[in-house]
Enzyme design. Structure first.
Site, PDB file in Angstrom:
ATOM      1  CB  THR A  79      -4.218   7.615   3.929  1.00  0.00           C
ATOM      2  OG1 THR A  79      -3.237   6.806   4.597  1.00  0.00           O
ATOM      3  CG2 THR A  79      -4.727   8.638   4.940  1.00  0.00           C
ATOM      4  CE  LYS A  97      -6.928   0.935   7.857  1.00  0.00           C
ATOM      5  NZ  LYS A  97      -5.972   1.901   7.244  1.00  0.00           N
ATOM      6  CD  GLU A 153      -2.231   1.216   2.978  1.00  0.00           C
ATOM      7  OE1 GLU A 153      -2.549   2.304   3.504  1.00  0.00           O
ATOM      8  OE2 GLU A 153      -2.407   0.115   3.537  1.00  0.00           O
ATOM      9  N   GLY A 186      -0.040  -1.065  14.732  1.00  0.00           N
ATOM     10  CA  GLY A 186       0.667  -1.596  15.889  1.00  0.00           C
ATOM     11  C   GLY A 186       0.755  -3.103  15.940  1.00  0.00           C
ATOM     12  N   GLY A 236       2.795  -1.672   9.058  1.00  0.00           N
ATOM     13  CA  GLY A 236       3.587  -0.520   8.662  1.00  0.00           C
ATOM     14  C   GLY A 236       4.948  -0.556   9.298  1.00  0.00           C
ATOM     15  CB  SER A 237       6.600   1.664  11.789  1.00  0.00           C
ATOM     16  OG  SER A 237       5.643   1.499  12.807  1.00  0.00           O
TER      17      SER A 237
END
Length: 203
Positions: A66, A126, A40, A155, A175-176
């Site tokens: 987003t 989601k 994404e 998270g 993500g991160s």
């Protein structure tokens, strides 16, 4: 609509978010080479539409994240996005995705929001932010809403992948915890190692 354009042979959606999308193509290529088949590009990253347009010709479907308005959805699909992801229940984005014939994953959290998103036509939902409730929350949601494909996002730690899938998640947005600093000049070999840690939990 089918979710097949997401190409979820590996149940992970890698989320690329950074101040700019300048390195998104390189990171996406490493992810695809390493077995993460859904990626994404978030529209809050400067240059995301241009990066989408450039990468869409690679042969790997890529999504836009987003996405908050119908106009965002139209621009993203025009740039080559194969699917759309929102952080909220946006009925206008869902309607536009259906009009354009692309899958959409709407963000939601409560059972009411999750049901509303699915009823409006969201391909998957989601569950965001997933870390608030963890795998136990996903398991609790699955009991009354067993037919809604859930994608916990936000998270999700690398070591929690199996727990979320065992709880009934269809896929996970990461993500991160997965991407780290790869989108801002970080070591791409380290990214491969993080992907390997995640994929080990899928066997």
């Amino acid at each position: 609509m089918s979710d097949s354009p997401l190409n979820l042979s590996t149940p992970i959606i890698a989320i690329l978010r950074a101040p700019t999308a300048a390195r998104f193509a390189q990171v996406a290529a490493v992810l695809h080479e390493s077995g993460i088949t859904a990626v994404e590009f978030t529209l809050t990253s400067a240059g995301a539409l241009d990066a989408l347009r450039d990468y869409a010709g690679s042969g790997h479907p890529v999504g836009a994240g987003t996405v908050l308005t119908a106009a965002d959805a139209a621009r993203a699909v025009d740039a080559g996005a194969a699917y759309l992801i929102t952080p909220v229940v946006s009925t206008e984005v869902i309607a536009e995705a259906r009009r354009l014939g692309v899958p959409v994953i709407s963000g939601a959290f409560t059972p009411t929001e999750i049901h509303r998103a699915h009823a409006a036509g969201s391909t998957m939902v989601k569950v965001f932010p997933a870390s608030v409730g963890g795998p136990d929350y996903i398991r609790a949601i699955r009991d009354p809403l067993p037919d809604i494909p859930l994608v916990p996002t936000g998270g999700v730690a690398r070591t929690d992948v199996k727990a979320y899938l065992d709880a009934g998640a269809t896929a996970l947005g990461m993500g991160s915890p997965l991407i780290g600093d790869a989108c801002v000049g970080g070591d791409l070999e380290a990214l491969r190692e993080r992907v390997s840690i995640v994929r080990e939990q899928l066997s």
